[in-house]
Design an enzyme around this catalytic site. Structure first.
Site, PDB file in Angstrom:
ATOM      1  N   ASP A 188     130.315 -20.430  86.437  1.00  7.10           N
ATOM      2  CA  ASP A 188     129.627 -21.627  85.946  1.00  7.10           C
ATOM      3  C   ASP A 188     130.208 -22.878  86.597  1.00  7.10           C
ATOM      4  OD1 ASP A 188     127.904 -23.079  83.869  1.00  7.10           O
ATOM      5  OD2 ASP A 188     129.896 -23.823  83.369  1.00  7.10           O
ATOM      6  N   GLU A 259     125.947 -16.051  86.888  1.00  6.45           N
ATOM      7  CA  GLU A 259     127.153 -16.881  86.958  1.00  6.45           C
ATOM      8  C   GLU A 259     128.385 -16.022  87.230  1.00  6.45           C
ATOM      9  OE1 GLU A 259     126.009 -20.624  84.039  1.00  6.45           O
ATOM     10  OE2 GLU A 259     126.931 -18.841  83.162  1.00  6.45           O
TER      11      GLU A 259
END
Length: 434
Positions: A188, A259
């Site tokens: 992320d 992610e």
């Protein structure tokens, strides 16, 4: 009182004192810190195993005349010597990394059912599936070579972790012991960093608010889920969910896998951003192209990263159930800060803790701009901001103008509205028919 009774009371008292002492010494925070320290220790030992130097190579470094002195200075540190001993023992098989396993369920006193077979994690099948063939474009409106080829991950252990959901990591019927949550956290951050670098260079005419909104559109869960399914990540995820649970949670689950893959690439390349940036640049190109040649950013008509045919109608950007309503809080903040920072207040909670329903108000200077009801406080804040931007535009514009007058013309901030929030909500809903 008999001797046995006194002895029983004494044992019970000692046990209670022991429990009390343990609870004082090992609080929740302290136990959580121990857990975190252990995870860090595991990561450190695994890094030594993968990248460390053994005793033989260290001896050569320290005694060779061809090795620069600055290298010898570092190699001679006691911590390097200790790491080399661990690496040597690992290579010899006498130092085993400890893997955390889920605590087994207590056995029933009645007849126990036969144990479930262990589900083997097949890394070779994942490699064949996601790296084996070039995926076709979505339709005739996408670039010919879209999606771009997926950068491979060489480390099988990293690949294994990427596709392991926490529900499988905690289930003893799976042969995996670590979930993708840590890689998701890393990915992320890496993803946001790379997208920020890309759009910062691409849009010199955008201010920080425009860049923030554009980045939010690019990395929204719908985009990440779309990319995840494009590469077949959804078919490789190992979880303990049934089909109905996967259907309910698939957007977030598959976005998390994407992610985690970005985080895995970063770890596998030992922090080389250039191993990831070209791929993400090509992946984002169709979305970024829609925002080119504009002086300021306007929310994308099709922010999810899908590419509809020309005959399909384009959806309205602001839809109450749209994933991108989560950008409404950021949008409202950009419009009004730093003079009028929106505040989000939980006005009411219904249905208890089992299935709560929160009423969340969006307030600026004490005045209600938006309100929503949601099962989560976070989503409630997003939807309240959405309500303000779409149903209460006049008040938003009022505070935008006041912001300029206060910031640039020195006008004083008006007094804070003191009307109870509950009364403002009733008037708000009556006014807009909500």
């Amino acid at each position: 009182m008999s001797r046995d009774t006194r002895g029983s009371i004494g044992i019970k008292g000692a046990a209670e004192a022991k429990v009390s002492g343990l609870l004082k010494k090992f609080t929740y925070d302290r136990l959580f810190q121990i857990k975190r320290d252990y995870n860090n220790l595991q990561d450190t030992l695994e890094n030594i195993s993968r990248f460390g130097i053994n005793n033989s190579d260290l001896y050569f470094l320290l005694n060779s005349e061809d090795i620069p002195e600055e290298i010898k200075d570092v190699a001679g540190h006691p911590s390097i010597e200790a790491a080399a001993k661990i690496k040597t023992e690992q290579d010899a098989g006498s130092f085993q990394l400890i893997k955390t396993k889920a605590r087994p369920a207590p056995e029933s006193k009645e007849s126990s059912p036969a144990p479930r077979p262990i589900k083997k994690f097949r890394v070779d099948e994942i490699r064949k599936s996601i790296f084996g063939t070039q995926l076709p474009p979505l339709n005739n409106t996408t670039p010919v070579n879209f999606p771009p080829s997926l950068p491979p991950i060489n480390d099988d252990n990293i690949l294994k972790v990427i596709f392991t959901h926490s529900s499988a990591a905690n289930d003893p019927s799976f042969d995996v012991y670590e979930s993708n949550e840590r890689l998701e956290f890393l990915g992320d951050s890496v993803l946001n960093h790379i997208i920020s670098v890309l759009i910062f260079a691409k849009f010199p005419q955008y201010n920080e608010g425009d860049l923030t909104l554009l980045r939010s559109d690019i990395v929204c869960n719908k985009n990440l889920t779309n990319w995840s399914t494009l590469y077949g990540f959804d078919k490789q995820l190992v979880s303990n969910f049934n089909s109905q649970q996967l259907e309910q949670n698939h957007k977030k689950l598959y976005a998390n896998v994407f992610e985690a893959y970005v985080g895995g690439l970063y770890q596998d390349s030992r922090g080389d951003i250039n191993a990831i940036l070209p791929w993400l640049s090509l992946l984002c190109e169709p979305i970024i192209a829609k925002a080119e040649n504009t002086s300021s950013y306007k929310p994308l008509d099709q922010p999810e990263g899908s590419y509809p045919s020309q005959s399909e109608p384009k959806p309205n950007y602001h839809t109450a159930n749209d994933e991108n309503s989560k950008s409404s809080k950021q949008e409202l903040y950009v419009l009004l800060n730093p003079i009028f920072v929106p505040q989000y207040e939980v006005v009411k909670k219904e249905n208890g803790d089992h299935n709560p329903l929160f009423t969340v108000a969006c307030l600026v200077n004490g005045e209600l701009l938006g309100v929503s009801e949601s099962r989560s406080i976070k989503l409630g804040g997003q939807m309240a901001a959405y309500d303000a931007l779409n149903n209460n535009k006049a008040k938003v514009e009022k505070y935008k103008d006041l912001r300029v007058e206060v910031k640039e013309k020195g006008k004083p901030v008006p007094p804070k509205i003191t009307t109870p929030v509950e009364e403002q909500i009733i008037a708000h809903r009556s006014r807009f028919g909500l």
